[in-house]
Write a protein that holds these residues in place. Structure first.
Motif, PDB file in Angstrom:
ATOM      1  N   LEU A   1       0.833  -1.209   0.000  1.00 54.72           N
ATOM      2  CA  LEU A   1       0.000   0.000   0.000  1.00 54.72           C
ATOM      3  C   LEU A   1       0.868   1.258   0.000  1.00 54.72           C
ATOM      4  O   LEU A   1       0.571   2.227  -0.707  1.00 54.72           O
ATOM      5  N   ASP A   2       1.957   1.236   0.785  1.00 54.17           N
ATOM      6  CA  ASP A   2       2.858   2.407   0.817  1.00 54.17           C
ATOM      7  C   ASP A   2       3.477   2.635  -0.564  1.00 54.17           C
ATOM      8  O   ASP A   2       3.580   3.768  -1.042  1.00 54.17           O
ATOM      9  N   LYS A   3       3.864   1.521  -1.191  1.00 51.02           N
ATOM     10  CA  LYS A   3       4.462   1.614  -2.525  1.00 51.02           C
ATOM     11  C   LYS A   3       3.438   2.168  -3.524  1.00 51.02           C
ATOM     12  O   LYS A   3       3.750   2.990  -4.379  1.00 51.02           O
ATOM     13  N   ALA A   4       2.198   1.711  -3.375  1.00 51.29           N
ATOM     14  CA  ALA A   4       1.130   2.178  -4.265  1.00 51.29           C
ATOM     15  C   ALA A   4       0.917   3.683  -4.075  1.00 51.29           C
ATOM     16  O   ALA A   4       0.722   4.422  -5.046  1.00 51.29           O
ATOM     17  N   THR A   5       0.985   4.137  -2.835  1.00 49.13           N
ATOM     18  CA  THR A   5       0.791   5.575  -2.564  1.00 49.13           C
ATOM     19  C   THR A   5       1.930   6.369  -3.194  1.00 49.13           C
ATOM     20  O   THR A   5       1.693   7.410  -3.829  1.00 49.13           O
ATOM     21  N   SER A   6       3.165   5.877  -3.057  1.00 50.66           N
ATOM     22  CA  SER A   6       4.301   6.596  -3.660  1.00 50.66           C
ATOM     23  C   SER A   6       4.132   6.674  -5.175  1.00 50.66           C
ATOM     24  O   SER A   6       4.352   7.735  -5.776  1.00 50.66           O
ATOM     25  N   ALA A   7       3.712   5.554  -5.782  1.00 51.10           N
ATOM     26  CA  ALA A   7       3.543   5.542  -7.247  1.00 51.10           C
ATOM     27  C   ALA A   7       2.448   6.518  -7.666  1.00 51.10           C
ATOM     28  O   ALA A   7       2.566   7.230  -8.677  1.00 51.10           O
ATOM     29  N   CYS A   8       1.410   6.554  -6.862  1.00 49.01           N
ATOM     30  CA  CYS A   8       0.260   7.436  -7.129  1.00 49.01           C
ATOM     31  C   CYS A   8       0.710   8.904  -7.085  1.00 49.01           C
ATOM     32  O   CYS A   8       0.379   9.695  -7.977  1.00 49.01           O
ATOM     33  N   ARG A   9       1.489   9.258  -6.051  1.00 52.44           N
ATOM     34  CA  ARG A   9       1.943  10.647  -5.897  1.00 52.44           C
ATOM     35  C   ARG A   9       2.954  11.002  -6.991  1.00 52.44           C
ATOM     36  O   ARG A   9       2.896  12.093  -7.563  1.00 52.44           O
ATOM     37  N   SER A  10       3.894  10.066  -7.291  1.00 54.71           N
ATOM     38  CA  SER A  10       4.901  10.377  -8.327  1.00 54.71           C
ATOM     39  C   SER A  10       4.245  10.592  -9.676  1.00 54.71           C
ATOM     40  O   SER A  10       4.714  11.385 -10.485  1.00 54.71           O
ATOM     41  N   ALA A  11       3.175   9.845  -9.936  1.00 56.96           N
ATOM     42  CA  ALA A  11       2.502   9.988 -11.232  1.00 56.96           C
ATOM     43  C   ALA A  11       1.572  11.198 -11.251  1.00 56.96           C
ATOM     44  O   ALA A  11       0.949  11.483 -12.274  1.00 56.96           O
ATOM     45  N   GLY A  12       1.446  11.862 -10.105  1.00 54.82           N
ATOM     46  CA  GLY A  12       0.605  13.068 -10.041  1.00 54.82           C
ATOM     47  C   GLY A  12      -0.880  12.773 -10.114  1.00 54.82           C
ATOM     48  O   GLY A  12      -1.676  13.614 -10.551  1.00 54.82           O
ATOM     49  N   LEU A  13      -1.280  11.570  -9.686  1.00 49.65           N
ATOM     50  CA  LEU A  13      -2.714  11.235  -9.696  1.00 49.65           C
ATOM     51  C   LEU A  13      -3.439  12.036  -8.615  1.00 49.65           C
ATOM     52  O   LEU A  13      -2.834  12.391  -7.599  1.00 49.65           O
ATOM     53  N   PRO A  14      -4.726  12.285  -8.791  1.00 48.56           N
ATOM     54  CA  PRO A  14      -5.467  13.001  -7.739  1.00 48.56           C
ATOM     55  C   PRO A  14      -5.468  12.196  -6.443  1.00 48.56           C
ATOM     56  O   PRO A  14      -5.462  10.959  -6.476  1.00 48.56           O
ATOM     57  N   GLN A  15      -5.487  12.928  -5.326  1.00 47.38           N
ATOM     58  CA  GLN A  15      -5.396  12.231  -4.030  1.00 47.38           C
ATOM     59  C   GLN A  15      -6.781  11.791  -3.562  1.00 47.38           C
ATOM     60  O   GLN A  15      -7.290  12.263  -2.552  1.00 47.38           O
ATOM     61  N   TRP A  16      -7.361  10.872  -4.333  1.00 52.82           N
ATOM     62  CA  TRP A  16      -8.688  10.353  -4.015  1.00 52.82           C
ATOM     63  C   TRP A  16      -8.611   8.949  -3.430  1.00 52.82           C
ATOM     64  O   TRP A  16      -9.643   8.298  -3.208  1.00 52.82           O
TER      65      TRP A  16
END
Ligand SMILES: C[S@@+](CC[C@H](N)C(=O)[O-])C[C@H]1O[C@@H](n2cnc3c(N)ncnc32)[C@H](O)[C@@H]1O
Length: 239
Positions: free
Chosen positions: A31-46
Motif C-alpha cells: 500500500l505504501d508503494k502504491a501511494t508513492s507511485a500514485c503521488r509520483s505519477a501526479g494522480l489526484p489524491q482520491w
C-alpha cells in the motif's frame, strides 16, 4: 473545514491506523508503494486511506466474500485491501481513466495480486452489462460485495442500480464517497447543485426500492467529511 481541524483529524487517523492497520507487513508495504507511485505519477489524491481501506477489508471478511466488484480503481489501493480479506477472494475493479489504470496495474502486480485482481479499463456503465452476460454464461461468479467509489456523485444511483442485477441475494453494496452532503461539502453553488442532487437521488431512490435495505454512515477524518451508504440486497423474506 479549517486547516487546523483537518490537521487534527489527520493526526487522529494516523494515530488509529498506526495501531490498527499495521499487519500484515507485506500488505502495508504494497500500500505504501502504491501511494508513492500514485503521488509520483501526479494522480489526484482520491485514494482510500488506511482507516477506510481496513474497514472495507473487514467488511469483505465479515461477509465471507468470494467475489468483490469495485467501480473506480484509481491506483488500486481499495483492490489491494479487499484482496487481503482472505486468500481466495477475487476482485474485479473497473477504471475509466487509462492513465490511472496504468498506475493501478503496476501497483497490483507489485502486490503480487495479478492472479486474484482483474482490472478492466473502461466505463463501468459499459462493463457491467458484459459482466452480467458472463455471469449468465457461467463464466463469472456473482459478487457478494460491491464498492462504488466514484469522485463524481452526480449519477451515483445508476451505478448502484446496475450493480444490483449482478449480485447474490444478501450481497452488500457500499457506495463510498457517494454522498458528499451538499451543504457540508460543496464549495460552489454549482457543485452543491450537482452533487447534492446526485446524493439525494441515491438516498431517495434507494428509499423507495423494495429490493434493498440500507443504512447511512457519516464519518469525518483525513479525507474530510465522508459518507457511506451500505445497501443490502434483500435476500430475507418477511414473515
Ligand atoms: C475516488 S476514486 C477511487 C479510489 C479507489 N477506489 C481507491 O481505492 O483508492 C474514483 C475513481 O473512479 C473513476 N471513475 C469515474 N467514473 C468512472 C466510470 N464511469 N467507470 C469507471 N471508473 C470511473 C475515476 O477515474 C477515479 O479513478
Amino acid at each position: 473545514m479549517a486547516a487546523t481541524d483537518r490537521a487534527e483529524l489527520r493526526a487522529f487517523d494516523n494515530y488509529a491506523s498506526s495501531h490498527l492497520s499495521t499487519k500484515p507487513e507485506h500488505l502495508h508495504r504494497s500500500l505504501d508503494k502504491a501511494t508513492s507511485a500514485c503521488r509520483s505519477a501526479g494522480l489526484p489524491q482520491w485514494d482510500v486511506n488506511a482507516s477506510q481501506g481496513k474497514f472495507f477489508m473487514l467488511q469483505c471478511r465479515m461477509m465471507r466474500a468470494g467475489s468483490v466488484l469495485e467501480i473506480g480503481t484509481l491506483a488500486g489501493h481499495g483492490a489491494i485491501w479487499y484482496a487481503a480479506a482472505n486468500p481466495h477472494i477475487r476482485v474485479t475493479t473497473i477504471e475509466v481513466n487509462e492513465e490511472f489504470a496504468a498506475v493501478a496495474r503496476i501497483n497490483i502486480a507489485n502486490a503480487g495480486l495479478c492472479n486474484r485482481v482483474e482490472l478492466i479499463v473502461s466505463d463501468a456503465r459499459a462493463v457491467i452489462p458484459k459482466l452480467a452476460a458472463d455471469i449468465q454464461n457461467g463464466e463469472r461468479t456473482r459478487p457478494d460485495v460491491v464498492i462504488v467509489d466514484l469522485q463524481d456523485t452526480t449519477r451515483i444511483w445508476d451505478f448502484v442500480d446496475l450493480s444490483i442485477g449482478l449480485c447474490i441475494p444478501g450481497a452488500c453494496i457500499m457506495a463510498h464517497c457517494a454522498l458528499r452532503l451538499a451543504k457540508l461539502y460543496a464549495t460552489t453553488q454549482g457543485e452543491e447543485d450537482t452533487r447534492g442532487r446526485g446524493s439525494r437521488d441515491l438516498v431517495e431512490r434507494k428509499g423507495s426500492d423494495n429490493r434493498l435495505d440500507a443504512g447511512l454512515l457519516m464519518s469525518v477524518g483525513e479525507n474530510n467529511y465522508d459518507v457511506m451508504l451500505a445497501v443490502v440486497i434483500d435476500g430475507i423474506q418477511d414473515g
